[in-house]
Write a protein that holds these residues in place. Structure first.
Motif: not given
Length: 340
Positions: A37-44, A51-54, A74-79, A108-111
């Protein structure tokens, strides 16, 4: 105290994300559900490339994981940083690796959304890391669904898909497939794709789309024993003997042990009503008439004897005092002893 997987999924669906998730336990289904769920929905979708590291535990270290977690998006609200198979992190559980994560938890880094998918085992709850995760992260304990809770779980899963299921069909699925939720949900999902709109699932659907014979299955064997229907019980165990790989002995023994253990409770609580007894037995009240008849057919002394026969069969299934008997032979002898 560790969070329940269902509560975490509910929070995620409401759009609330925490900086750190540590998902652990012997049931991988809930760990995968939250991680996916996090992988699919947390960021666009368009932000995931940067901004998604596996990562995978066996190919990483705690230092590498946390270095990525401290990186700004990078150019986003969060990763999102996800560590799959986190139980294989070489320094997790060791002082140096644990201290690195404890230090990160303090600030922890909030972003960053950092997820550890730690399958099949639990951290040592006595150690500092587990205690800090419980205080400062979303710590989830993903436990196996007990057999007695499996039917309600299946019923809830069906409702989440927009379907309903008859109690008998639900019990057939629970007792024939067991509590491996990955296998269970795969079988259910494969069945449901055959329907263009929601319906009520019955035993005919189960036979047609999952392949569990509606007349010859664990549920029907238990019912035949309850009613002391010797002919039907023998037909079922003959069917099982023709399909031993699809009907392994150990789960059948476990199911029958649960059944006769419940009959002990019925005998011990004769003064209570059926609905109260259903609560004690942890079964759907729909099945209480069968248990009441079974209790009449099996007096207390016979129930106690039968539990002894089940323990004997369990040992034989594991090669102890089996005298060369194979699984169908052990089952045939067991059913005879249970009913006579």
């Amino acid at each position: 105290m560790p969070n329940q997987p269902e509560a975490v999924i509910k929070e995620l669906k409401s759009g609330k994300y925490a900086p750190v998730y540590f998902l652990q336990g012997e049931e991988p289904y809930f760990i995968d559900e939250i991680t996916d769920y996090i992988e699919e929905h947390a960021i666009p979708e368009h932000e995931k490339g940067f901004n998604q590291i596996m990562m995978y535990g066996k190919d990483a270290s705690m230092n590498t994981v946390l270095t990525n977690a401290r990186r700004f998006p990078m150019m986003a609200e969060r990763q999102v940083v996800i560590v799959k198979e986190a139980q294989n992190l070489p320094d997790l559980g060791k002082e140096a690796g644990d201290n690195l994560l404890i230090n990160y938890l303090s600030n922890p880094l909030p972003s960053t959304i950092l997820v550890f998918a730690h399958k099949y085992k639990l951290l040592d709850g006595r150690k500092a890391l587990a205690k800090e995760l419980d205080k400062k992260a979303v710590l989830v304990k993903s436990a196996k669904v007990p057999e007695y809770k499996l039917s309600p779980w299946i019923d809830g899963y069906m409702k989440s898909k927009g379907f309903t299921i008859e109690p008998k069909a639900c019990q057939i699925v629970a007792e024939s497939i067991g509590n491996n939720l990955e296998v269970l949900t795969n079988e259910i999902d494969k069945m449901l794709i055959n329907f263009s709109e929601p319906v009520q699932i019955d035993s005919n659907h189960i036979q047609q789309f999952i392949g569990i014979n509606k007349d010859y299955n664990n549920f029907e064997l238990t019912k035949a024993l309850s009613f002391r229907d010797v002919l039907k019980a023998n037909k079922i165990i003959h069917y099982f003997s023709q399909n031993p790989k699809s009907n392994p002995l150990i789960p059948i023994i476990a199911l029958l042990y649960l059944h006769f253990s419940r009959l002990l409770l019925v005998h011990a609580n004769k003064s209570q009503g059926e609905r109260e007894l259903a609560g004690k037995l942890k079964v759907n009240p729909y099945f209480m008439k069968e248990y009441m008849i079974a209790a009449k057919n099996y007096p207390l002394g016979k129930v106690i004897d039968n539990i002894g026969y089940l323990k004997e069969a369990d040992l034989r299934s594991k090669g102890i005092d089996a005298n060369g008997m194979n699984e169908p032979e052990i089952l045939k002898e067991l059913v005879f002893k249970l009913m006579h």
